[in-house]
Structures are given as C-alpha cells and as structure tokens.
Design an enzyme around this catalytic site. Structure first.
Site, PDB file in Angstrom:
ATOM      1  N   THR A  41     -11.234  -2.759 -35.844  1.00  0.00           N
ATOM      2  CA  THR A  41     -11.226  -1.807 -34.714  1.00  0.00           C
ATOM      3  C   THR A  41     -12.130  -0.612 -34.980  1.00  0.00           C
ATOM      4  O   THR A  41     -12.449   0.136 -34.060  1.00  0.00           O
ATOM      5  CB  THR A  41      -9.794  -1.271 -34.448  1.00  0.00           C
ATOM      6  OG1 THR A  41      -9.253  -0.777 -35.682  1.00  0.00           O
ATOM      7  CG2 THR A  41      -8.895  -2.358 -33.899  1.00  0.00           C
ATOM      8  N   ASP A  62     -11.602  -6.859 -46.339  1.00  0.00           N
ATOM      9  CA  ASP A  62     -10.321  -6.989 -45.652  1.00  0.00           C
ATOM     10  C   ASP A  62      -9.214  -6.724 -46.682  1.00  0.00           C
ATOM     11  O   ASP A  62      -9.152  -7.415 -47.706  1.00  0.00           O
ATOM     12  CB  ASP A  62     -10.236  -8.425 -45.094  1.00  0.00           C
ATOM     13  CG  ASP A  62      -8.981  -8.660 -44.289  1.00  0.00           C
ATOM     14  OD1 ASP A  62      -7.957  -8.007 -44.557  1.00  0.00           O
ATOM     15  OD2 ASP A  62      -9.018  -9.515 -43.382  1.00  0.00           O
ATOM     16  N   THR A  96      -1.937  -7.435 -42.346  1.00  0.00           N
ATOM     17  CA  THR A  96      -2.669  -6.231 -42.769  1.00  0.00           C
ATOM     18  C   THR A  96      -1.699  -5.181 -43.293  1.00  0.00           C
ATOM     19  O   THR A  96      -1.933  -4.569 -44.334  1.00  0.00           O
ATOM     20  CB  THR A  96      -3.502  -5.667 -41.601  1.00  0.00           C
ATOM     21  OG1 THR A  96      -4.532  -6.608 -41.303  1.00  0.00           O
ATOM     22  CG2 THR A  96      -4.125  -4.328 -41.942  1.00  0.00           C
ATOM     23  N   ASN A 103      -1.588  -5.279 -51.779  1.00  0.00           N
ATOM     24  CA  ASN A 103      -2.866  -5.257 -52.520  1.00  0.00           C
ATOM     25  C   ASN A 103      -3.250  -3.843 -52.940  1.00  0.00           C
ATOM     26  O   ASN A 103      -3.707  -3.624 -54.067  1.00  0.00           O
ATOM     27  CB  ASN A 103      -3.972  -5.888 -51.681  1.00  0.00           C
ATOM     28  CG  ASN A 103      -3.818  -7.397 -51.592  1.00  0.00           C
ATOM     29  OD1 ASN A 103      -3.392  -8.030 -52.564  1.00  0.00           O
ATOM     30  ND2 ASN A 103      -4.149  -7.969 -50.450  1.00  0.00           N
ATOM     31  N   LYS A 109      -1.433   0.558 -59.000  1.00  0.00           N
ATOM     32  CA  LYS A 109      -0.674   0.353 -60.243  1.00  0.00           C
ATOM     33  C   LYS A 109      -1.634   0.087 -61.400  1.00  0.00           C
ATOM     34  O   LYS A 109      -1.479   0.634 -62.495  1.00  0.00           O
ATOM     35  CB  LYS A 109       0.269  -0.832 -60.031  1.00  0.00           C
ATOM     36  CG  LYS A 109       1.121  -1.155 -61.217  1.00  0.00           C
ATOM     37  CD  LYS A 109       2.148  -2.221 -60.826  1.00  0.00           C
ATOM     38  CE  LYS A 109       2.757  -2.847 -62.045  1.00  0.00           C
ATOM     39  NZ  LYS A 109       2.523  -4.277 -62.142  1.00  0.00           N
ATOM     40  N   TYR A 149       3.768  -4.565 -35.586  1.00  0.00           N
ATOM     41  CA  TYR A 149       3.323  -3.257 -36.093  1.00  0.00           C
ATOM     42  C   TYR A 149       4.499  -2.492 -36.681  1.00  0.00           C
ATOM     43  O   TYR A 149       4.455  -2.045 -37.827  1.00  0.00           O
ATOM     44  CB  TYR A 149       2.689  -2.493 -34.933  1.00  0.00           C
ATOM     45  CG  TYR A 149       2.102  -1.138 -35.288  1.00  0.00           C
ATOM     46  CD1 TYR A 149       0.898  -1.033 -35.974  1.00  0.00           C
ATOM     47  CD2 TYR A 149       2.738   0.036 -34.890  1.00  0.00           C
ATOM     48  CE1 TYR A 149       0.345   0.208 -36.274  1.00  0.00           C
ATOM     49  CE2 TYR A 149       2.196   1.282 -35.175  1.00  0.00           C
ATOM     50  CZ  TYR A 149       0.996   1.369 -35.864  1.00  0.00           C
ATOM     51  OH  TYR A 149       0.455   2.606 -36.148  1.00  0.00           O
ATOM     52  N   LYS A 153       4.953  -1.920 -40.617  1.00  0.00           N
ATOM     53  CA  LYS A 153       4.881  -0.573 -41.198  1.00  0.00           C
ATOM     54  C   LYS A 153       6.186  -0.217 -41.926  1.00  0.00           C
ATOM     55  O   LYS A 153       6.167   0.512 -42.911  1.00  0.00           O
ATOM     56  CB  LYS A 153       4.609   0.458 -40.096  1.00  0.00           C
ATOM     57  CG  LYS A 153       3.187   0.402 -39.546  1.00  0.00           C
ATOM     58  CD  LYS A 153       2.196   1.017 -40.521  1.00  0.00           C
ATOM     59  CE  LYS A 153       0.818   1.159 -39.915  1.00  0.00           C
ATOM     60  NZ  LYS A 153      -0.144   1.799 -40.825  1.00  0.00           N
TER      61      LYS A 153
HETATM   62  P1  NAD Z   1      -8.074   2.712 -35.927  1.00  0.00           P
HETATM   63  O1  NAD Z   1      -7.806   1.387 -35.323  1.00  0.00           O
HETATM   64  O2  NAD Z   1      -9.112   3.582 -35.315  1.00  0.00           O
HETATM   65  O3  NAD Z   1      -8.427   2.562 -37.473  1.00  0.00           O
HETATM   66  C1  NAD Z   1      -7.927   1.531 -38.282  1.00  0.00           C
HETATM   67  C2  NAD Z   1      -9.054   1.085 -39.206  1.00  0.00           C
HETATM   68  O4  NAD Z   1      -8.568   0.051 -40.074  1.00  0.00           O
HETATM   69  C3  NAD Z   1     -10.235   0.494 -38.435  1.00  0.00           C
HETATM   70  O5  NAD Z   1     -11.444   1.013 -38.927  1.00  0.00           O
HETATM   71  C4  NAD Z   1     -10.117  -1.013 -38.708  1.00  0.00           C
HETATM   72  O6  NAD Z   1     -11.358  -1.672 -38.632  1.00  0.00           O
HETATM   73  C5  NAD Z   1      -9.518  -1.006 -40.105  1.00  0.00           C
HETATM   74  N1  NAD Z   1      -8.802  -2.243 -40.430  1.00  0.00           N
HETATM   75  C6  NAD Z   1      -7.900  -2.914 -39.671  1.00  0.00           C
HETATM   76  N2  NAD Z   1      -7.463  -3.995 -40.333  1.00  0.00           N
HETATM   77  C7  NAD Z   1      -8.092  -3.995 -41.543  1.00  0.00           C
HETATM   78  C8  NAD Z   1      -8.061  -4.862 -42.668  1.00  0.00           C
HETATM   79  N3  NAD Z   1      -7.269  -5.971 -42.692  1.00  0.00           N
HETATM   80  N4  NAD Z   1      -8.847  -4.573 -43.725  1.00  0.00           N
HETATM   81  C9  NAD Z   1      -9.647  -3.477 -43.725  1.00  0.00           C
HETATM   82  N5  NAD Z   1      -9.726  -2.632 -42.687  1.00  0.00           N
HETATM   83  C10 NAD Z   1      -8.944  -2.896 -41.606  1.00  0.00           C
HETATM   84  O7  NAD Z   1      -6.668   3.491 -35.987  1.00  0.00           O
HETATM   85  P2  NAD Z   1      -6.315   4.983 -36.414  1.00  0.00           P
HETATM   86  O8  NAD Z   1      -5.774   5.668 -35.235  1.00  0.00           O
HETATM   87  O9  NAD Z   1      -7.440   5.578 -37.144  1.00  0.00           O
HETATM   88  O10 NAD Z   1      -5.100   4.705 -37.403  1.00  0.00           O
HETATM   89  C11 NAD Z   1      -5.262   4.769 -38.823  1.00  0.00           C
HETATM   90  C12 NAD Z   1      -3.916   4.564 -39.484  1.00  0.00           C
HETATM   91  O11 NAD Z   1      -3.015   5.578 -39.059  1.00  0.00           O
HETATM   92  C13 NAD Z   1      -3.274   3.219 -39.155  1.00  0.00           C
HETATM   93  O12 NAD Z   1      -2.658   2.712 -40.315  1.00  0.00           O
HETATM   94  C14 NAD Z   1      -2.232   3.574 -38.126  1.00  0.00           C
HETATM   95  O13 NAD Z   1      -1.142   2.695 -38.162  1.00  0.00           O
HETATM   96  C15 NAD Z   1      -1.843   4.984 -38.531  1.00  0.00           C
HETATM   97  N6  NAD Z   1      -1.327   5.756 -37.384  1.00  0.00           N
HETATM   98  C16 NAD Z   1      -2.166   6.274 -36.448  1.00  0.00           C
HETATM   99  C17 NAD Z   1      -1.642   6.975 -35.377  1.00  0.00           C
HETATM  100  C18 NAD Z   1      -2.524   7.606 -34.323  1.00  0.00           C
HETATM  101  O14 NAD Z   1      -2.001   8.210 -33.382  1.00  0.00           O
HETATM  102  N7  NAD Z   1      -3.826   7.545 -34.415  1.00  0.00           N
HETATM  103  C19 NAD Z   1      -0.254   7.126 -35.243  1.00  0.00           C
HETATM  104  C20 NAD Z   1       0.565   6.552 -36.205  1.00  0.00           C
HETATM  105  C21 NAD Z   1       0.022   5.890 -37.282  1.00  0.00           C
END
Ligand code: NAD
Ligand code: UDP
Length: 318
Positions: A41, A62, A96, A103, A109, A149, A153
């Site tokens: 994304t 990944d 993921t 991972n 660790k 999700y 989480k």
């Molecule tokens: P986003 O989708 O913009 O960013 C997620 C990033 O992770 C992307 O760059 C995507 O390419 C990468 N990614 C996804 N799967 C992957 C994988 N298997 N290996 C490597 N990279 C992978 O989302 P965000 O808003 O920047 O969210 C970042 C984190 O914060 C996430 O873990 C999300 O759950 C958490 N979060 C965000 C919000 C929010 O409001 N933005 C709220 C709660 C939690």
C-alpha cells in the site's frame, strides 16, 4: 566521526503514510534509517525526498519472510491500515500482522534491538467502554470482515508481550487511533482522504450509515512525536499505551467540516454502514500524558487545511 547518539533504525512499512513521516523524523534526528517495505500500500513517492539522503537506505522486502540485518532499534509498522486495503486480501493481512511480528521479534531478539509495535484502537473492536482505556480488553468479532486486522493486531500484541516475558526483549506497544495527514493514499478509502478528494472534485461525499458514528482524529506530526517519546521511555514502560487525539467528532460533522474548509459544492450521499463498523471511538490518553508528557497540539481544522493543501496539489481535479 561516529556520532554516539546516532542509531541504526529499521522502519518496516517505511514507505507508507506513517512510516514515511517516521523515517523523515528519524533522519532529522541524525539516525541511520533502513526502510523496509513491499509496496503493498505504500509508494516510493512517499519517500522520494529521502532517497538521496546519505543515511537512508531502502529495501524491498516482505516482513512475512525472515530478515537478517544489523540494527539497534526497530519500528514495526508494516501492515495495510485502511479497511478496504486490509480486507482486499485478508489472509495476507493476518500473515503480515502475525508472521511479520514473529519475524521482526526474532530479528530483535538476535540483535538485542528495542522494538516498537504499531498496534491499533481496533484491538478494542466495537467498544462498550467509552472513552477507551488501556485496561479495557475490547469487544472484537473474531470471524467478521475486520477480524483479519483486529485479531492479527491483537495476536501481535500477545507476541510482543510474550517475547518480553520469555526472552526479556525490550518492547514498546503503541495503540494508534485514527490518524490523518499528507502521504495518505488518495484512494485508500479512509474517511479523511475520501472526503477531501470528493470535496475537492465537487463529487458526492459518501457518508456510511447515518453519520452518527464517532472517531477522534490525530494529525500525523503529533503521532510521530508520540512514537519518539514512547521509544525514549525507560525499558520498564512497555505499554500498551493509547496514542491519538481525544477530540471526538461524528463522521457527519467531519463531512460538513471538510465541505466548509474546501468551499465545495459537494452534497452528502448516504451509503450502507460497513459490517462491524465501530459506533464510537475515542482514546483516553491519561497514560500517554503521564508517561510520555505528550498530548496532541494540532487542531483538527489546522491539520485538515494542511491535508487539503497536500491533496489539492496532487490529485486530478478533473
Ligand atoms: P499504510 O498502508 O500507509 O502503510 C503500511 C505500509 O506497510 C505500506 O507502505 C505497505 O506497503 C507496507 N506493508 C504492508 N504489508 C507489508 C509486508 N508484508 N511487508 C512489508 N511491508 C508491508 O498505513 P499507515 O496508516 O501508515 O499504517 C502504518 C501502521 O500503523 C500499520 O501497522 C497500521 O496498522 C498502524 N495504524 C495506523 C493507523 C492510522 O490511522 N493511520 C491507525 C492504527 C494503526
Ligand atoms: N466512512 C464514511 N465514508 C467514507 C469512508 C469512511 O462514512 O467514504 C466512515 C466509516 O464507515 C467509519 C469512519 O468513517 O465509520 C472511519 O472510517 P475509516 O475507514 O477512515 O477508519 P476506521 O476507523 O473505520 O478504521
């Protein structure tokens, strides 16, 4: 000469919305940043301005697969965050969250790194307790459309706490509430990006349900400040800690605010409420205030103006 305060920091999901802001902030503080992302994304556009920085490194990878690098700290953000993105391939979302956490914890660790987990207010599900405090265990549907999700989480949090108890790992868990700002994907389906893009194009604003459901929106710079402060706390404080803005609005109010701020001709159209959409969400941030001496500083109107300016420059207004 080697700067004693400079660390080698891995940011997974570093090309995403939050990750790209975090990478920039860490570089500005003098650290070496390794951004790992599979671009599911995220985009290179979000980090284009960092690519030439001599302390920035980008790796396409990944997190579902093991990673062997040498770092001092890890911020684990890799995971799609918008409902349409994480529901597009739900099995991959759980992988993921869970395999990614295993991972990255395994890596932490091996190299004895401190590791931060980007958890979420979704661990509370559709809460009966309001505002949400960290002690609340949540009300989560384990088999619904959001479960990949939410449960992914929650399991990641379990893993973080077990690695801490079992292996003495230094961990930090931040529960992030809805955050917005520049670098959000214009088509990621989240409410702020959707409404701003629709309003700027004078297209109908898609309000799901009757618009009475609530959320509390934090501007991205405030959230990144909280990440930095949380990671700087003593090892004994591991969280989980709510990170978000406690100013609560109905989604109907947000639609009207964005129409007003963009001076848009858009009208509101009502669409069905997605399943398991939480009816109310607002963080109690007493713990963050106390432990991090932190609270949001950016008013919603100001944050929205900055986000509107960002989208207005980038999207096709037809
Ligand atoms: P986003 O989708 O913009 O960013 C997620 C990033 O992770 C992307 O760059 C995507 O390419 C990468 N990614 C996804 N799967 C992957 C994988 N298997 N290996 C490597 N990279 C992978 O989302 P965000 O808003 O920047 O969210 C970042 C984190 O914060 C996430 O873990 C999300 O759950 C958490 N979060 C965000 C919000 C929010 O409001 N933005 C709220 C709660 C939690
Ligand atoms: N929402 C909406 N119209 C949209 C996008 C979202 O009314 O075009 C609503 C959605 O149903 C939810 C709230 O806005 O009640 C926040 O949605 P978002 O996807 O941003 O995040 P969530 O907090 O649900 O994960």
């Amino acid at each position: 000469m080697l700067d004693q305060n400079s660390k080698r920091i891995l940011v997974t999901g570093g090309a995403g919305f939050l990750g790209s802001h975090l990478c920039e902030r860490l570089l500005n503080e003098g650290h070496d940043v390794l951004c790992v992302d599979n671009f599911y994304t995220g985009s290179k556009g979000n980090i284009a301005h960092l690519l030439d920085h001599h302390r920035f490194e980008l790796m396409r990878h990944d997190v579902c697969f093991p990673l062997y690098v040498e770092v001092d700290e890890i911020y684990n953000l890799a995971c799609p965050a918008s409902p349409i993105h994480y529901q597009y391939d739900p099995v991959q979302t759980t992988k993921t969250s869970v395999h990614g956490a295993i991972n990255m914890l395994g890596l932490a660790k091996r190299v004895r790194a401190k590791i931060f987990q980007a958890s979420t207010s979704e661990v509370y599900g559709d809460p009966e307790v309001h505002p949400q405090r960290e002690e609340y265990w949540g009300r989560v549907n384990p088999i619904g459309l959001r479960s990949c999700y939410d449960e992914g989480k929650r399991c990641a949090e379990t893993l973080f706490f077990d690695y801490h108890r079992q292996h003495g790992l230094r961990v930090k868990v931040g529960r992030i509430f809805n955050t917005y700002g520049p670098h959000m994907h214009p088509n990621d389906g989240r409410v702020i990006s959707n409404f701003i893009v629709q309003a700027l194009r004078n297209e109908p604003i898609t309000l799901y349900g009757d618009g009475s459901q609530t959320r509390s929106f934090c501007y991205v710079n405030d959230l990144i400040e909280a990440f930095i402060r949380l990671n700087a706390t003593a090892d004994e404080f591991i969280g989980p800690v709510n990170l978000g803005n406690p100013d609560e609005y109905s989604i109907g109010e947000i639609a009207q605010k964005i129409i007003d701020l963009t001076d848009s001709k858009s009208t509101v159209v009502y669409k069905p409420l997605p399943s398991d959409d939480p009816t109310q969400r607002c963080p109690d941030i007493s713990l963050a205030r106390d432990k991090l001496d932190w609270q949001p500083t950016v008013r919603l109107e100001d944050g929205l103006q900055r986000t509107i300016a960002y989208f207005a420059e980038r999207i096709d207004l037809g």
